[in-house]
Design an enzyme around this catalytic site. Structure first.
Site, mmCIF file in Angstrom:
data_model
loop_
_atom_site.group_PDB
_atom_site.id
_atom_site.type_symbol
_atom_site.label_atom_id
_atom_site.label_comp_id
_atom_site.label_asym_id
_atom_site.label_seq_id
_atom_site.Cartn_x
_atom_site.Cartn_y
_atom_site.Cartn_z
ATOM 1 C CB ALA A 51 -0.859 0.142 1.462
ATOM 2 C CE LYS A 52 5.450 4.782 -0.291
ATOM 3 N NZ LYS A 52 6.533 4.345 0.470
#
Ligand code: NAD
Length: 458
Positions: A121-122
């Site tokens: 994720a980011k």
């Protein structure tokens, strides 16, 4: 990274121009690896490369002067087959959808390779932290986290620090989430917290220490002929921040000679080795390394081309590219930064026989100790620094061994499949197989296999 203005632009011209878009580089590297994973169905490969969820939010903040400003933020969950999403939150004026997707994708492969039970994720908010007061930053963080709502959570998607976010930001993330979800242990919702708010010993040094462990193991395994250990090696490090500064200290402690160092203002060189304590003090006083007594000044570009045993880019992306790859004189390139080597440079270095320890392997120490923080938070435990280091070393060593094992197997492929044969005709199957391709093959296979084990829904 500490300064948005640090961003050094590469000036490539004419026919020499390279595609330096990080999203394109990540896609190119993925495609190069999946050529060797042709037993996975195309639809599965398509699923693996696409982000599972992309959130874009807009929200207003009242600034200190009473005006109102709108901000755009993103949170991308690339894949959650191995576990909840994991990845930093970045505050930067250039944050954009494509970049966040590319970084989330890299996190999926990094977590799979180092074998922590997370997906990738980011997140990020498009803003210039230099123009915002602490109060404005706190408001921005609280509002952003509120907008993300239940898309983050201790078991769904767990943020961490990234460029221009730090322990303070993570404290606000935790506090906001905790206020919205009272009555339960919310510490595992975010990592990179301060020590007295559930942070882990060893988190700050984790990425730099992971760089040391990955290099140590690779040399132990005869990765570089005639260079069996770090002790006695000459080392050049680009970047003197959290990662580069820690790596310099630890490599020197292991007996390496740090002959060149740099920051955004330029590089310094000393054949006898740089006194790191003096360098740190000089940087604190003068704001730069250039000018340190008993060293020669050089540009960042020239520094990369110095003869040395180990070159460690620990600053920006795209530093080793088509134009300078043929002039690199290191015996080993250790990618502490994310994406420091372009695709063309990768090929040139492979052809020249210079091994590149890839970023998804080398800088995975950070996410590993983030995982340790999460585990400690869930169990209401606190591990000692020695315990954290020992567990980190074990994982880094295993990841290097697994990558080398895969690399070995890729050198002697079994009967080429139809896809491999087709790729061979275009020449793309025949490119030298480097450690990056091997590391990606390990990571992609893990995620693909678990997807199949879980069974395609319904
Ligand atoms: P940092 O901000 O602490 O340090 C960055 C350093 O790079 C500074 O010394 C800065 O002066 C220098 N720099 C900036 N522009 C430069 C230029 N043009 N030439 C040479 N040096 C320049 O950042 P960091 O946390 O040490 O991150 C460094 C790299 O490592 C980044 O690519 C980051 O994505 C990657 N990384 C960091 C972590 C982490 O845990 N901090 C984890 C994984 C990957």
């Amino acid at each position: 990274m500490s300064d948005p203005n640090d961003t050094q632009q590469l000036t490539l011209t004419g026919s020499e121009q390279e595609d330096l878009d990080p999203a394109h580089l990540a896609r190119f590297q993925f495609e190069r690896a999946v050529i060797h994973l042709s037993h996975f169905k195309q639809g599965l490969v398509d699923f693996l490369v696409a982000p599972k969820r992309v959130l874009e939010v807009n929200f207003p903040i009242e600034l200190d002067d009473g005006s109102v400003k709108n901000f755009k933020g993103y949170r991308v969950l690339h894949n959650r087959v191995l576990g909840p999403g994991k990845g930093g939150i970045r505050y930067h004026p250039e944050v954009n959808r494509e970049e966040v997707i590319a970084l989330a994708t890299l996190m999926t492969w990094k977590c799979a390779l180092i074998d922590v039970p997370y997906g990738g994720a980011k997140g990020g908010v498009r803003c210039d932290t230099k123009q915002l007061s602490q109060v404005e930053l706190r408001k921005l963080t609280r509002r952003f986290i509120t907008e993300l709502g239940d898309n983050i959570g201790p078991n769904t998607d767990i943020p961490a620090p990234d460029m221009y976010t730090d322990e303070q930001t993570m404290s606000w993330v935790y506090d906001t989430y905790d206020i919205l979800h009272p009555g339960r242990n919310n510490l595992p919702v975010v990592t990179g917290k301060p020590l007295d708010l559930g942070g882990s010993f060893g988190r700050k040094e984790a990425t730099g220490r992971g760089v040391l462990y990955a290099t140590q193991r690779y040399l132990e395994k005869d990765g570089v002929a005639g260079l069996p250990e770090i002790s006695g090696a000459s080392v050049v490090i680009q970047g003197f921040g959290e990662v580069g500064g820690t790596a310099a200290r630890l490599f020197q402690k292991e007996g390496a000679k740090i002959i060149a160092l740099s920051d955004s203002h330029g590089g310094i060189y000393s054949e006898e080795g740089i006194d790191l304590e003096a360098a740190r003090e000089f940087k604190q006083t003068h704001g730069m390394l250039v000018g340190l007594p008993n060293t020669t000044t050089m540009t960042n570009a020239d520094m990369l081309e110095l003869p040395c045993d180990i070159l460690i880019p620990a600053a920006l992306g795209n530093q080793i590219h088509r134009q300078n790859a043929s002039r690199i004189q290191a015996r080993l390139l250790v990618e502490a930064a994310n994406g420091p080597t372009t695709a063309a440079a990768d090929d040139i270095l492979s052809e020249r026989g210079i091994p590149v320890l890839p970023d998804i392997l080398v800088n995975s120490g950070g996410v590993t100790v983030s995982y340790f923080e999460w585990v400690q938070n869930i169990g209401n435990e606190r591990w000692s620094l020695a315990e954290v280091r020992q567990k980190l070393q074990k994982r880094m060593y295993t990841a290097v061994d697994t990558t080398l094992h895969r690399w070995d197997k890729l050198q002697t492929p079994e009967q080429p499949t139809q896809i491999e044969a087709a790729a061979d005709e275009t020449g793309s199957y025949n490119v030298p197989i480097n450690l990056r391709t091997a590391a990606l093959c390990v990571a992609i296979s893990r995620v693909a296999n678990v997807t199949l084990e879980r069974g395609i829904w319904p």
